[in-house]
Design an enzyme around this catalytic site. Sequence first.
Site, mmCIF file in Angstrom:
data_model
loop_
_atom_site.group_PDB
_atom_site.id
_atom_site.type_symbol
_atom_site.label_atom_id
_atom_site.label_comp_id
_atom_site.label_asym_id
_atom_site.label_seq_id
_atom_site.Cartn_x
_atom_site.Cartn_y
_atom_site.Cartn_z
ATOM 1 N N HIS A 49 28.259 -4.080 3.371
ATOM 2 C CA HIS A 49 28.060 -2.680 2.985
ATOM 3 C C HIS A 49 26.756 -2.127 3.558
ATOM 4 O O HIS A 49 25.950 -1.511 2.860
ATOM 5 C CB HIS A 49 28.107 -2.531 1.462
ATOM 6 C CG HIS A 49 29.482 -2.791 0.923
ATOM 7 N ND1 HIS A 49 30.163 -1.903 0.135
ATOM 8 C CD2 HIS A 49 30.310 -3.836 1.102
ATOM 9 C CE1 HIS A 49 31.356 -2.398 -0.156
ATOM 10 N NE2 HIS A 49 31.465 -3.572 0.414
ATOM 11 N N LYS B 236 44.406 26.086 33.855
ATOM 12 C CA LYS B 236 44.875 27.321 33.212
ATOM 13 C C LYS B 236 46.321 27.608 33.627
ATOM 14 O O LYS B 236 47.145 28.000 32.810
ATOM 15 C CB LYS B 236 43.978 28.498 33.622
ATOM 16 C CG LYS B 236 44.540 29.852 33.190
ATOM 17 C CD LYS B 236 43.575 30.976 33.392
ATOM 18 C CE LYS B 236 44.277 32.304 33.044
ATOM 19 N NZ LYS B 236 43.353 33.397 32.835
#
Length: 517
Positions: A279, A141
Amino acid sequence: MSTGLRPVRRALIGVSDKAGLLELATGLHAAGVEIVSTGGTAKVIADAGVPVTPVEEVTGFPESLDGRVKTLHPRVHAGLLADMDRPEHVEQLKQLDIAPFDLLVVNLYPFTQTVASGASPEDCVENIDIGGPAMVRAAAKNHGSVAVVVDPARYEWVLDRVKSGGFELADRKRLAAQAYAHTAAYDTAVASWFASAYAPADDSGFPDFLGGTWERGDVLRYGENPHQKAALYKNIHGGLAHAEQLHGKAMSYNNYVDTDAARRAAYDFSEPAVAIIKHANPCGIAVGADIAEAHRKAHACDPVSAYGGVIATNRPVTLAAAEQIAEIFTEVVLAPDFDADALEVLSRKKNIRLLKLADAAGLGIELRPISGGVLLQTSDQIDAPGDSPANWTLACGTAADEKTLADLEFAWRSVRAVKSNAILLADDGATVGVGMGQVNRVDSSRLAVQRAGDRAKGSVAASDAFFPFPDGLEVLLEAGVRAVVQPGGSVRDDVVIAAAEAAGVTLYLTGTRHFAH
Ligand SMILES: NC(=O)c1ncn([C@@H]2O[C@H](COP(=O)(O)O)[C@@H](O)[C@H]2O)c1NC=O
């Protein structure tokens, strides 16, 4: 323009993983940095003759309660949270006689590793770090003033920065982002363990909270289509995303999707097996005495479609298999390993991607995102009672001989890898015709028969779900299929069975379904 460079004069180090600690502490000391450390960390540093201030001297409070309280003190947290660009913070620190920290180096108690080791729940709970994450979050922070390091792999870079004058604001922001990702992943692991293993809300087996964190791997060239952006994200559980690429161009999005389908199709055969995928559907699956034979048979199923396919095997790739594969344009080969000579042969092909993945089993669960949520299911393993031929019901025809039964079992295992509606024809441990992804079972049957051509006659068939009407089955019967395995369970089973019986074909019912949508 200011880069926000801040020199490092005072560092707080508290690390559970002591790897690289000495080099770091020695380097920091040589650069004139004052080091403050928690008990075990301070001992390692002091034992090496490097000056270090125990954190207890800073807090004026003993490390207590078996280490549960070490750094949880205002003198530590004020030193980490003071914004040194705010004069009032600087003034307050002075009044409180607290010195600020410029660098925090922390790594946390090994919670995940403790759980994975099979430790007792009490040990797991004891390995939840409290003070470490509090410091990391505080320093992250306050990245305007403090650099926070949670990754031992960064120590060399840290020393380099310290020696060259400190961390720029951009460095501290990136370190803070890494630090928050680290504590978020840590808390997610703890929360997930509580929800599923330690304090489940009910006995459904599904936790109330589902947590997962992923770290970015490669940014991919594009997604399913060139106008879509894509990247690979990896979790900590291993699997295809972590496979080692031994050769070839970067994997594409579609390569990953197809390779995962190939992995699922091939990994759990006990015999040497090869699956060729296009595929996300198989254009050939086969077993053989070795990988080369399995590949020959799988490729023969549909050589047209196998062009540009993705291959997975469940055995190391041999020279013989590699020489065959090298003849055919193949996008990816996934295998538990590659023999040295096989690797050499395949590496001559510029475009083929070679992936090594020792454990292809996967996690046993699958997540599928839907709009607004995610579906979770256990993977479609082949372990239901209905998956064993011993439990199949002979609905009509003569009981299959050994070879026919082996082919039916192969077809049943293989059909799982085919998108629904799935009809798969097989002979001699190899697919000969696959009908996939149609919105009715008749068309899938037609497709399988058409692909098999002359090979349909005398082959066996598997259907991933029951025939709702006899029409799909009739397509197979007309083509000369000699035995069929399917779940059964349709309200019209009697007419479906009657059709098989009239054709003199053996029909087994499994009672288990293997949809793949
Ligand atoms: N309780 C605390 O105040 C506390 N402060 C830091 N730790 C952790 O203690 C470990 C270092 O301890 P040591 O230097 O004693 O080996 C680090 O993983 C650090 O994250 C703490 N331990 C657990 O919460």
